[in-house]
Design a protein around this motif. Structure first.
Motif, PDB file in Angstrom:
ATOM      1  N   PHE A 137      10.101  10.077   1.225  1.00 44.66           N
ATOM      2  CA  PHE A 137      11.423   9.454   1.438  1.00 44.66           C
ATOM      3  C   PHE A 137      11.886   9.407  -0.331  1.00 44.66           C
ATOM      4  CE2 PHE A 137      10.035   7.386   5.285  1.00 44.66           C
ATOM      5  CZ  PHE A 137      10.922   7.921   6.093  1.00 44.66           C
ATOM      6  N   SER A 138      11.220   8.902  -1.258  1.00 37.85           N
ATOM      7  CA  SER A 138      11.603   8.631  -2.596  1.00 37.85           C
ATOM      8  C   SER A 138      11.972  10.333  -2.987  1.00 37.85           C
ATOM      9  CB  SER A 138      10.790   8.067  -3.543  1.00 37.85           C
ATOM     10  OG  SER A 138      10.301   6.875  -3.056  1.00 37.85           O
ATOM     11  N   GLU A 139      11.049  11.212  -2.775  1.00 39.35           N
ATOM     12  CA  GLU A 139      11.150  12.581  -3.137  1.00 39.35           C
ATOM     13  C   GLU A 139      12.498  13.151  -2.577  1.00 39.35           C
ATOM     14  OE1 GLU A 139       7.821  14.545  -2.014  1.00 39.35           O
ATOM     15  OE2 GLU A 139       6.376  13.378  -3.321  1.00 39.35           O
ATOM     16  N   ARG A 140      12.675  12.839  -1.579  1.00 45.23           N
ATOM     17  CA  ARG A 140      14.163  13.373  -0.884  1.00 45.23           C
ATOM     18  C   ARG A 140      15.346  12.638  -1.384  1.00 45.23           C
ATOM     19  NH1 ARG A 140      13.525  11.916   5.108  1.00 45.23           N
ATOM     20  NH2 ARG A 140      15.663  12.839   5.346  1.00 45.23           N
ATOM     21  N   TYR A 141      15.267  11.355  -1.767  1.00 42.15           N
ATOM     22  CA  TYR A 141      16.458  10.693  -2.293  1.00 42.15           C
ATOM     23  C   TYR A 141      16.775  11.219  -3.692  1.00 42.15           C
ATOM     24  CZ  TYR A 141      19.368   6.690  -3.173  1.00 42.15           C
ATOM     25  OH  TYR A 141      20.519   5.762  -3.658  1.00 42.15           O
ATOM     26  N   MET A 142      15.623  11.339  -4.398  1.00 35.89           N
ATOM     27  CA  MET A 142      15.851  11.856  -5.740  1.00 35.89           C
ATOM     28  C   MET A 142      16.342  13.098  -5.792  1.00 35.89           C
ATOM     29  SD  MET A 142      15.326   9.243  -8.042  1.00 35.89           S
ATOM     30  CE  MET A 142      15.556  10.275  -9.474  1.00 35.89           C
ATOM     31  N   GLY A 143      15.691  13.934  -4.930  1.00 36.68           N
ATOM     32  CA  GLY A 143      16.493  15.417  -4.972  1.00 36.68           C
ATOM     33  C   GLY A 143      17.753  15.416  -4.516  1.00 36.68           C
ATOM     34  N   HIS A 144      18.286  14.610  -3.777  1.00 34.75           N
ATOM     35  CA  HIS A 144      19.784  14.518  -3.319  1.00 34.75           C
ATOM     36  C   HIS A 144      20.481  14.052  -4.330  1.00 34.75           C
ATOM     37  CE1 HIS A 144      19.738  16.149   0.705  1.00 34.75           C
ATOM     38  NE2 HIS A 144      18.566  15.538   0.938  1.00 34.75           N
ATOM     39  N   LEU A 145      20.118  12.964  -5.052  1.00 36.38           N
ATOM     40  CA  LEU A 145      20.529  12.336  -6.287  1.00 36.38           C
ATOM     41  C   LEU A 145      20.797  13.464  -7.258  1.00 36.38           C
ATOM     42  CD1 LEU A 145      21.725   9.561  -6.909  1.00 36.38           C
ATOM     43  CD2 LEU A 145      19.635   9.070  -8.091  1.00 36.38           C
ATOM     44  N   ALA A 198       0.937  -1.142  -0.001  1.00 38.29           N
ATOM     45  CA  ALA A 198       0.001  -0.026  -0.045  1.00 38.29           C
ATOM     46  C   ALA A 198       0.786   1.210  -0.158  1.00 38.29           C
ATOM     47  CB  ALA A 198      -1.067  -0.009   1.261  1.00 38.29           C
ATOM     48  N   VAL A 199       1.877   1.185   0.794  1.00 33.62           N
ATOM     49  CA  VAL A 199       2.691   2.626   1.069  1.00 33.62           C
ATOM     50  C   VAL A 199       3.707   2.882  -0.501  1.00 33.62           C
ATOM     51  CG1 VAL A 199       2.773   2.387   3.145  1.00 33.62           C
ATOM     52  CG2 VAL A 199       4.555   1.343   2.078  1.00 33.62           C
ATOM     53  N   ALA A 200       4.077   1.553  -0.897  1.00 32.18           N
ATOM     54  CA  ALA A 200       4.683   1.742  -2.221  1.00 32.18           C
ATOM     55  C   ALA A 200       4.081   1.698  -3.472  1.00 32.18           C
ATOM     56  CB  ALA A 200       5.584   0.380  -2.229  1.00 32.18           C
ATOM     57  N   GLY A 201       2.610   1.529  -3.528  1.00 34.70           N
ATOM     58  CA  GLY A 201       2.007   1.554  -4.573  1.00 34.70           C
ATOM     59  C   GLY A 201       0.496   2.509  -4.717  1.00 34.70           C
ATOM     60  N   ARG A 202      -0.638   1.575  -5.099  1.00 31.39           N
ATOM     61  CA  ARG A 202      -1.772   2.306  -4.963  1.00 31.39           C
ATOM     62  C   ARG A 202      -2.579   1.783  -3.689  1.00 31.39           C
ATOM     63  NH1 ARG A 202      -3.973   2.587 -10.898  1.00 31.39           N
ATOM     64  NH2 ARG A 202      -6.078   2.630  -9.871  1.00 31.39           N
ATOM     65  N   TRP A 203      -2.436   2.661  -2.728  1.00 29.64           N
ATOM     66  CA  TRP A 203      -3.002   2.280  -1.482  1.00 29.64           C
ATOM     67  C   TRP A 203      -4.513   2.329  -1.438  1.00 29.64           C
ATOM     68  CZ3 TRP A 203      -6.636   5.370   0.724  1.00 29.64           C
ATOM     69  CH2 TRP A 203      -7.020   6.712   0.184  1.00 29.64           C
ATOM     70  N   LYS A 204      -5.283   2.657  -2.382  1.00 30.52           N
ATOM     71  CA  LYS A 204      -6.697   2.526  -2.353  1.00 30.52           C
ATOM     72  C   LYS A 204      -6.960   0.968  -2.514  1.00 30.52           C
ATOM     73  CE  LYS A 204      -7.992   7.302  -3.622  1.00 30.52           C
ATOM     74  NZ  LYS A 204      -8.573   8.166  -4.695  1.00 30.52           N
TER      75      LYS A 204
END
Length: 240
Positions: free
Chosen positions: A187-195, A150-156
């Motif tokens: 977490f993904s947004e922060r990771y990609m931002g730093h990348l 759910a947290v990694a995909g379509r939670w609904k």
């Protein structure tokens, strides 16, 4: 087949503390509605026989101790939690509105399939929480997998499967999953931002470690978001 857990050592110790003979124990058990022969009391203490559920409850009354003391264990299974509350299968089944045979099968299989009302009645009767019941039924791993997806995909898509396991209304489950999905996405947004910013590997590893720690606490965090609904029977049991 259910077998009443029983500790001969604890039974002997409890009788010694009360200063009773096997004959006296048998006599007092008869006054409690569970007549037995003194030799059977000795057989229990020697481990060659095991009392029935009703005999266990009567013996606990006579020896002035908890049923769990004579069981010699901390309750782990559905049957053991029932015995700890001094409930027969028939009495508990009546309280939760289920056929005794059906309930007995649930205990034997360690698989709970009661409806929402029966589940809430069960946790109240046994003094459990919904979270504890899920653990007893061995469904924590299943819940964990749904939460990770759910947290990694379509939670609904996971609202109904999770609600079925935890027996909490879909709205509350949906609110929790939406929150967790948003937290995990950051977490993904922060990771990609730093990348993209070409920051040092140490910072990327730090974010990855935070992400891993979040996943390890996934079930705990879910129940934190669900709140009191997961800690007790969510609503009064006055009607169906």
């Amino acid at each position: 087949m259910h077998s009443t857990p029983f500790s001969p050592t604890e039974a002997r110790s409890a009788r010694a503390r009360m200063g009773l003979s096997p004959t006296q124990v048998a006599h007092f058990m008869a006054t409690c509605g569970a007549p037995v022969h003194p030799q059977l009391v000795l057989a229990w203490e020697q481990g060659s026989e095991i009392p029935t559920d009703r005999q266990l409850f009567a013996l606990a009354d006579v020896l002035w101790c908890e049923a769990t003391t004579l069981m010699g264990i901390e309750p782990r299974t559905l049957a053991e939690h029932r015995l700890a509350r001094r409930l027969t299968v028939e009495r508990l089944a009546y309280r939760i509105g289920m056929d005794p045979t059906e309930y007995r099968e649930a205990e034997a299989a360690q698989h709970w399939h009661g409806d929402a009302w029966q589940t809430r009645a069960l946790v109240e009767a046994l003094g459990l929480s919904l979270r504890k019941l899920i653990g007893i039924m061995g469904r924590v791993d299943e819940l964990t997998e749904h939460l990770r997806s759910a947290v990694a995909g379509r939670w609904k898509a996971y609202v109904d499967p999770v609600a079925e396991i935890v027996v909490v209304d879909a709205t509350s489950v949906g609110d929790a999953l939406r929150t967790m999905h948003g937290e995990f996405s950051r977490f993904s947004e922060r990771y990609m931002g730093h990348l993209v910013a070409r920051n040092d590997d140490a910072r990327l590893k730090e974010i990855a470690a935070e992400r891993a720690a979040y996943l390890r606490r996934l079930v705990d965090h879910f129940w934190e978001l669900i709140g009191e609904e997961g800690e007790a029977s969510p609503f009064p049991l006055g009607g169906r």
